[in-house]
Structure formats: structure tokens, C-alpha cells
Design an enzyme around this catalytic site. Structure first.
Site, PDB file in Angstrom:
ATOM      1  N   ALA A  65     -10.111  -0.136  -1.931  1.00 50.70           N
ATOM      2  CA  ALA A  65      -9.332   0.946  -2.526  1.00 50.70           C
ATOM      3  C   ALA A  65      -9.812   1.214  -3.957  1.00 50.70           C
ATOM      4  O   ALA A  65      -9.900   2.372  -4.387  1.00 50.70           O
ATOM      5  CB  ALA A  65      -7.857   0.574  -2.507  1.00 50.70           C
ATOM      6  N   ARG A  85      -1.605  -9.184  10.522  1.00 46.56           N
ATOM      7  CA  ARG A  85      -0.982  -8.966   9.216  1.00 46.56           C
ATOM      8  C   ARG A  85       0.461  -8.524   9.350  1.00 46.56           C
ATOM      9  O   ARG A  85       0.819  -7.870  10.342  1.00 46.56           O
ATOM     10  CB  ARG A  85      -1.789  -7.960   8.400  1.00 46.56           C
ATOM     11  CG  ARG A  85      -2.097  -6.659   9.099  1.00 46.56           C
ATOM     12  CD  ARG A  85      -3.179  -5.874   8.390  1.00 46.56           C
ATOM     13  NE  ARG A  85      -2.913  -5.705   6.984  1.00 46.56           N
ATOM     14  CZ  ARG A  85      -3.856  -5.501   6.063  1.00 46.56           C
ATOM     15  NH1 ARG A  85      -5.135  -5.441   6.414  1.00 46.56           N
ATOM     16  NH2 ARG A  85      -3.544  -5.356   4.796  1.00 46.56           N
ATOM     17  N   ASP A 141     -13.695   5.090   1.928  1.00 40.10           N
ATOM     18  CA  ASP A 141     -14.060   4.456   3.196  1.00 40.10           C
ATOM     19  C   ASP A 141     -14.986   5.329   4.048  1.00 40.10           C
ATOM     20  O   ASP A 141     -15.714   4.814   4.885  1.00 40.10           O
ATOM     21  CB  ASP A 141     -12.799   4.142   4.016  1.00 40.10           C
ATOM     22  CG  ASP A 141     -12.094   2.884   3.539  1.00 40.10           C
ATOM     23  OD1 ASP A 141     -12.555   2.284   2.551  1.00 40.10           O
ATOM     24  OD2 ASP A 141     -11.086   2.507   4.163  1.00 40.10           O
ATOM     25  N   ARG A 149       0.816  -1.207   0.000  1.00 43.83           N
ATOM     26  CA  ARG A 149       0.000   0.000   0.000  1.00 43.83           C
ATOM     27  C   ARG A 149       0.856   1.265   0.000  1.00 43.83           C
ATOM     28  O   ARG A 149       0.614   2.205  -0.748  1.00 43.83           O
ATOM     29  CB  ARG A 149      -0.922   0.020   1.214  1.00 43.83           C
ATOM     30  CG  ARG A 149      -1.765   1.292   1.290  1.00 43.83           C
ATOM     31  CD  ARG A 149      -2.470   1.442   2.627  1.00 43.83           C
ATOM     32  NE  ARG A 149      -3.275   2.652   2.653  1.00 43.83           N
ATOM     33  CZ  ARG A 149      -2.822   3.829   3.008  1.00 43.83           C
ATOM     34  NH1 ARG A 149      -1.559   3.991   3.365  1.00 43.83           N
ATOM     35  NH2 ARG A 149      -3.612   4.894   3.008  1.00 43.83           N
TER      36      ARG A 149
HETATM   37  C1  LIG Z   1      -2.441   4.302   7.501  1.00 40.38           C
HETATM   38  C2  LIG Z   1      -3.300   3.398   6.682  1.00 40.38           C
HETATM   39  C3  LIG Z   1      -2.864   2.105   6.373  1.00 40.38           C
HETATM   40  C4  LIG Z   1      -3.658   1.250   5.613  1.00 40.38           C
HETATM   41  N1  LIG Z   1      -3.178   0.013   5.295  1.00 40.38           N
HETATM   42  C5  LIG Z   1      -3.898  -0.793   4.487  1.00 40.38           C
HETATM   43  C6  LIG Z   1      -3.385  -2.032   4.062  1.00 40.38           C
HETATM   44  O1  LIG Z   1      -2.289  -2.416   4.430  1.00 40.38           O
HETATM   45  N2  LIG Z   1      -4.148  -2.814   3.244  1.00 40.38           N
HETATM   46  C7  LIG Z   1      -5.389  -2.405   2.813  1.00 40.38           C
HETATM   47  O2  LIG Z   1      -6.046  -3.133   2.052  1.00 40.38           O
HETATM   48  N3  LIG Z   1      -5.903  -1.216   3.203  1.00 40.38           N
HETATM   49  C8  LIG Z   1      -5.187  -0.410   4.015  1.00 40.38           C
HETATM   50  N4  LIG Z   1      -5.697   0.809   4.387  1.00 40.38           N
HETATM   51  C9  LIG Z   1      -7.056   1.152   3.978  1.00 40.38           C
HETATM   52  C10 LIG Z   1      -7.133   1.496   2.499  1.00 40.38           C
HETATM   53  O3  LIG Z   1      -6.106   2.372   2.117  1.00 40.38           O
HETATM   54  C11 LIG Z   1      -8.501   2.100   2.273  1.00 40.38           C
HETATM   55  O4  LIG Z   1      -9.462   1.154   2.678  1.00 40.38           O
HETATM   56  C12 LIG Z   1      -8.827   2.413   0.814  1.00 40.38           C
HETATM   57  O5  LIG Z   1      -7.680   2.740   0.091  1.00 40.38           O
HETATM   58  C13 LIG Z   1      -9.834   3.565   0.734  1.00 40.38           C
HETATM   59  O6  LIG Z   1      -9.121   4.771   0.928  1.00 40.38           O
HETATM   60  P1  LIG Z   1      -9.702   6.122   1.476  1.00 40.38           P
HETATM   61  O7  LIG Z   1      -8.909   7.190   0.783  1.00 40.38           O
HETATM   62  O8  LIG Z   1     -11.168   6.163   1.395  1.00 40.38           O
HETATM   63  O9  LIG Z   1      -9.339   6.092   3.035  1.00 40.38           O
HETATM   64  P2  LIG Z   1      -7.923   6.104   3.778  1.00 40.38           P
HETATM   65  O10 LIG Z   1      -6.908   5.356   3.027  1.00 40.38           O
HETATM   66  O11 LIG Z   1      -8.214   5.697   5.182  1.00 40.38           O
HETATM   67  O12 LIG Z   1      -7.472   7.656   3.747  1.00 40.38           O
HETATM   68  C14 LIG Z   1      -8.069   8.649   4.543  1.00 40.38           C
HETATM   69  C15 LIG Z   1      -7.120   9.835   4.640  1.00 40.38           C
HETATM   70  O13 LIG Z   1      -7.790  10.936   5.249  1.00 40.38           O
HETATM   71  C16 LIG Z   1      -6.955  11.529   6.218  1.00 40.38           C
HETATM   72  N5  LIG Z   1      -7.814  12.191   7.213  1.00 40.38           N
HETATM   73  C17 LIG Z   1      -8.688  11.573   8.059  1.00 40.38           C
HETATM   74  N6  LIG Z   1      -9.330  12.503   8.824  1.00 40.38           N
HETATM   75  C18 LIG Z   1      -8.852  13.708   8.429  1.00 40.38           C
HETATM   76  C19 LIG Z   1      -9.139  15.045   8.841  1.00 40.38           C
HETATM   77  N7  LIG Z   1     -10.037  15.327   9.800  1.00 40.38           N
HETATM   78  N8  LIG Z   1      -8.468  16.074   8.248  1.00 40.38           N
HETATM   79  C20 LIG Z   1      -7.559  15.819   7.260  1.00 40.38           C
HETATM   80  N9  LIG Z   1      -7.249  14.552   6.836  1.00 40.38           N
HETATM   81  C21 LIG Z   1      -7.905  13.523   7.395  1.00 40.38           C
HETATM   82  C22 LIG Z   1      -6.148  10.348   6.772  1.00 40.38           C
HETATM   83  O14 LIG Z   1      -4.961  10.774   7.403  1.00 40.38           O
HETATM   84  C23 LIG Z   1      -5.887   9.528   5.515  1.00 40.38           C
HETATM   85  O15 LIG Z   1      -4.713   9.920   4.841  1.00 40.38           O
HETATM   86  C24 LIG Z   1      -4.933   1.693   5.149  1.00 40.38           C
HETATM   87  C25 LIG Z   1      -5.382   2.994   5.452  1.00 40.38           C
HETATM   88  C26 LIG Z   1      -4.575   3.851   6.188  1.00 40.38           C
HETATM   89  C27 LIG Z   1      -5.053   5.263   6.481  1.00 40.38           C
END
Ligand SMILES: Cc1cc2nc3c(=O)[nH]c(=O)nc-3n(C[C@H](O)[C@H](O)[C@H](O)COP(=O)(O)OP(=O)(O)OC[C@H]3O[C@@H](n4cnc5c(N)ncnc54)[C@H](O)[C@@H]3O)c2cc1C
Length: 411
Positions: free
Chosen positions: A321, A189, A308, A111
Site C-alpha cells: 500500500a 486471516r 498493485d 484497511r
Molecule cells: C477489497 C480489498 C481488500 C483488501 N484487503 C487488504 C488487507 O486486508 N490487507 C492488505 O494488506 N491489503 C489488502 N488489500 C490490498 C491492498 O489494499 C493493496 O495491495 C494496496 O493498497 C495497493 O492498492 P491499489 O490501489 O493498487 O489496489 P487495490 O486496493 O486493489 O484497489 C484497486 C481498486 O480498483 C478498482 N477497480 C478494479 N478494476 C476496476 C475497473 N475495471 N473499473 C473501475 N474500478 C476498478 C477496485 O474495485 C479497487 O477499489 C485489499 C484490496 C482490496 C481491493
């Protein structure tokens, strides 16, 4: 895995004059920002982290996301899957790797590493402004405008809240707070380099023949083990029942003794692989879930949830993702098509979310007699309606009809 920035990823449509603020620089937020940029909107990103860190371990993208990466000029590579019976270790089926299509590749990789490629594409190659170290606490919406409030004033016409499973924006959209729930499962994991695996003649086979992908399927648990980068890195995930209270946090350091205990009646190869894991690299990841939402759009239709924050996925869907990235494509295309911020259909993503439960239950309640007759029943579902979907083309095709329906329903 590279970003060459040369395909139609760098092509930008004419400016629309719409200002979009994206909250969160995960795959959902970065993807939405890239697509807003491609569609001619002015976009900036706000992210709470102070710097980009290589976080997480294995992540999967089906061809429906690979197709989007290809348009951005990001190339991905992948490989195939041996499914083992949990106790005897016998391989009941080798699920062949689908033919490689470079315009819609399938990808399993780290990731953090892929995130860095997408991050660089958004911020360096496309020049999308990103404001790190900005934790957004407040969203506002009033007649004709919406945004986030920062120390130096207000920002944005439209807010795309890609702030993950613990989203703050959900409250602004829903009007009430809903908490994440335990899914009843957690995942141990780990991701580590191959030295100890190579030193053991029993496990070296997984690392010295290129990349491998093996899964052991058993009662109420499954272990997936991959070697990556030509066998140099190893990653395993073990899904197991867990009712832990996840109110405050969902990722904890894991204990090797607990993992080995859970595997004591399984094929000894499972414990052998797990025993090569440095404990400092073991994570106990609680799988939280949220009920499907009645809407992802605020009352004034200017704050939208995506990824998410709107629809967390279980890993057994292998689509969390990918669906986050598809959301960004759909929203950015819809904003271009009419300059309005109306709702978009939600049925597809709910169906995709459910596959996380159906695959997990199919594996955890396997009828091994049926598998003996037909090993294909245990294969990881590769559903054409998910993988063949082209989010950009679909949004363009259905947009007019959806607007008609929404307008008729509102009048
Ligand atoms: C640190 C981390 C590690 C992960 N590891 C894995 C993995 O190993 N395998 C896997 O399948 N999935 C993993 N995931 C989940 C996966 O990335 C997500 O399920 C998928 O990519 C959907 O992404 P998203 O952008 O909706 O959410 P996310 O990937 O959770 O991103 C959300 C982002 O919003 C930011 N954020 C949250 N609240 C605020 C706020 N109030 N103000 C500003 N910024 C904010 C967070 O810091 C983050 O960067 C991980 C997520 C994170 C955050």
C-alpha cells in the site's frame, strides 16, 4: 486516526491544465488523485464499486507512506513486536517500536477504516469528483490523447490505472494479457472483536494491556497476531504454503479446522488465539503475484499503471500500500514538473517488492541456533532506504536527469 485537512495537504499548486482520469479508488487510486489535486491537475476518479465498504483487515504503512499522510493532514498512531519461536512459544526478541515521528509515522491498522479516512479526505475535504459504480472495460490511446470510454463519451488526457492486482489496464499498456500467478502461499486471516479473548484468562493478556503485536515464526509458515484500538480488536494472519488455482478468484471463506490442523505442532497459544475467531470472519486469501513488467507506461505514454496493477506485493514486505501511494506522489509530481507523461524509474519498487520474499524465506527457514546467539537476526527488516524515502522530494530532485536520459535514449 484522523484527517484534519489543515496541514499542507490542503495546499494546491497552480493549475497545470492537465486532465487526469484515475481508475480505481483503492489506496493507489485515491493517493494518486490526492497528489494530482495537490499538484494542480484536474482529476476525477472512476471506481467499479457502487459504494464505499469497509473491506479487508490489517494493513501496514511504513514511515515512507506516513510522511505522505502527514502532508495530507492525516494523523496515524502505532505500537511494537514480540517474535516467538513457533513450537515452544518463547519470545526470542522484542523488536522495539521505532521512536514515534509524527511527520513520518509507522502504522498498522484496519484497511477499511484507514481507507474511509483517505476516501473522505479525497472526495469531501478536497472535493475530487468520484464516479462510483463505473467499471471501466475500455481504454484508448491515439495520437496526442488517451482516455477511457464511458457511455456518455470519452474522458481524460492521462489515465492513471490503479485497478489493482487483477488490472484490465495492463493489457492496454503491455499489448498482451498476462495472468496473475500463485505465489505458492496463501494467508488465512481474520479481524474480530475481543470478547472471547477477554473471557479466557490465558488470552486476556493480549487485550487488557493496550495494543500488542506478536509473531510466531516456524518452518514454512508464520503467524502474526495484533491487538488494536487499545486491545478492543484482534487480528491474525497465518501465511502457509498453498498451490491453489487462482485463475478466477483469490479470496475464499476459510475453515477453522484447517487452520487448527496446520498449527497442531505449534505453541498451544497459537491454537488458543485462533479458536476465538468467528468462522464467518475467517478468510483464505490466495497470494497472487505478477512478474516484474518491462514497462508501466503505454506506447503513447498516456496510460500509466500504478500500485498493485503495476507491482503486486507479498504481505511480508509490508510495503504494497505504501508503494502504491508513493507511485501517485511520483507521477503527479512528474506531471507538474514538465507536463509530459514520460516514464519514471522502476528500480526502487522492484527492490522493495523482493523484500516480501526475502523476509518470508528468512522467517520460514530460520536457523534457531543462530537466533540463540543473536536474536536480532530474526527481526522484521526496517530498511532505511525504504523508510527514509521522500517520494515527492526524490521526484523533484531526479526528474531533470531522468528526462535527459530518456530523451537521449529516444534520439
Ligand atoms: C477489497 C480489498 C481488500 C483488501 N484487503 C487488504 C488487507 O486486508 N490487507 C492488505 O494488506 N491489503 C489488502 N488489500 C490490498 C491492498 O489494499 C493493496 O495491495 C494496496 O493498497 C495497493 O492498492 P491499489 O490501489 O493498487 O489496489 P487495490 O486496493 O486493489 O484497489 C484497486 C481498486 O480498483 C478498482 N477497480 C478494479 N478494476 C476496476 C475497473 N475495471 N473499473 C473501475 N474500478 C476498478 C477496485 O474495485 C479497487 O477499489 C485489499 C484490496 C482490496 C481491493
Amino acid at each position: 486516526m484522523t484527517s484534519n485537512g489543515t496541514s499542507n495537504g490542503s495546499t494546491q499548486r497552480p493549475k497545470t491544465g492537465i486532465k487526469v482520469v484515475v481508475v480505481g479508488a483503492g489506496f493507489g487510486g485515491l493517493g494518486a488523485a490526492i497528489e494530482c489535486h495537490r499538484n494542480g491537475h484536474d482529476v476525477e476518479i472512476y471506481e467499479q464499486f457502487d459504494e464505499l465498504k469497509s473491506l479487508g483487515d490489517i494493513i501496514s504503512f511504513g514511515p515512507n507512506a506516513g510522511r505522505i499522510f502527514h502532508r495530507w493532514g492525516i494523523d496515524l498512531r502505532a505500537y511494537g513486536f514480540n517474535i516467538h519461536k513457533y513450537d515452544t512459544g518463547e519470545i526470542v526478541i522484542n523488536q522495539r517500536t521505532p521512536e514515534y515521528d509524527r511527520t513520518a509515522p509507522n502504522f498498522n491498522g484496519h484497511r477499511g477504516e484507514l481507507h474511509a479516512v483517505v476516501y473522505e479526505h479525497a472526495t469531501v475535504e478536497l472535493g475530487i469528483p468520484i464516479h462510483l459504480g463505473n467499471k471501466i472495460r475500455t481504454y484508448f490511446e491515439e495520437e496526442g490523447k488517451a482516455g477511457i470510454i464511458l457511455e456518455n463519451g470519452e474522458k481524460g488526457d492521462v489515465v492513471l490505472a490503479a485497478d489493482g492486482v487483477r488490472s484490465k489496464a495492463r493489457k492496454s499498456v503491455l499489448g498482451y494479457e498476462d495472468k496473475p500467478k500463485s505465489s505458492g502461499y496463501a494467508v488465512w486471516r481474520s479481524w474480530f472483536t475481543n470478547e472471547d479473548m477477554l473471557a479466557d484468562p490465558e488470552t486476556a493478556q493480549f487485550c487488557n494491556n493496550g495494543d500488542t503485536f506478536n509473531g510466531w515464526i516456524g518452518p514454512d509458515m508464520h503467524l502474526l497476531f495484533s491487538t488494536i484500538k487499545n486491545g478492543a480488536d484482534c487480528c491474525w494472519v497465518l501465511t502457509h504454503p498453498d498451490e491453489h488455482d487462482i485463475d478466477e478468484s483469490w479470496s475464499f471463506p476459510g475453515k477453522l479446522t484447517e487452520v487448527l490442523d496446520a498449527l497442531k505442532d505449534w505453541d498451544p497459544m497459537c491454537s488458543r488465539i485462533v479458536s476465538k475467531t468467528p468462522e464467518s470472519r475467517l478468510v483464505d486469501w490466495k497470494l497472487v503475484y505478477r512478474d516484474p513488467l518491462p514497462t508501466w507506461v503505454s506506447p503513447g505514454a498516456r496510460i500509466l499503471l500504478l500500485g498493485d496493477s503495476a507491482h503486486p506485493f507479498l504481505p511480508t514486505s509490508a510495503q504494497g500500500a505504501a508503494q502504491a501511494i508513493e507511485d501517485g506522489v511520483t507521477i503527479a509530481t512528474c506531471l507538474r514538473l514538465c507536463g509530459s507523461k514520460d516514464n519514471v524509474p522502476t528500480a526502487r519498487v522492484r527492490e522493495a517488492q523482493k523484500t516480501g520474499e526475502s523476509t518470508r524465506d528468512m522467517w520460514h527457514k530460520t536457523d534457531w541456533d543462530k537466533v540463540k546467539d543473536d536474536p536480532t537476526v530474526i527481526q522484521f527488516p526496517r530498511l532505511a532506504w525504504i523508510f527514509e524515502h521522500d517520494a515527492e522530494r526524490h521526484a523533484e530532485e531526479v526528474y531533470g536527469e531522468v528526462v535527459k536520459q530518456v530523451t537521449a535514449a529516444a534520439s
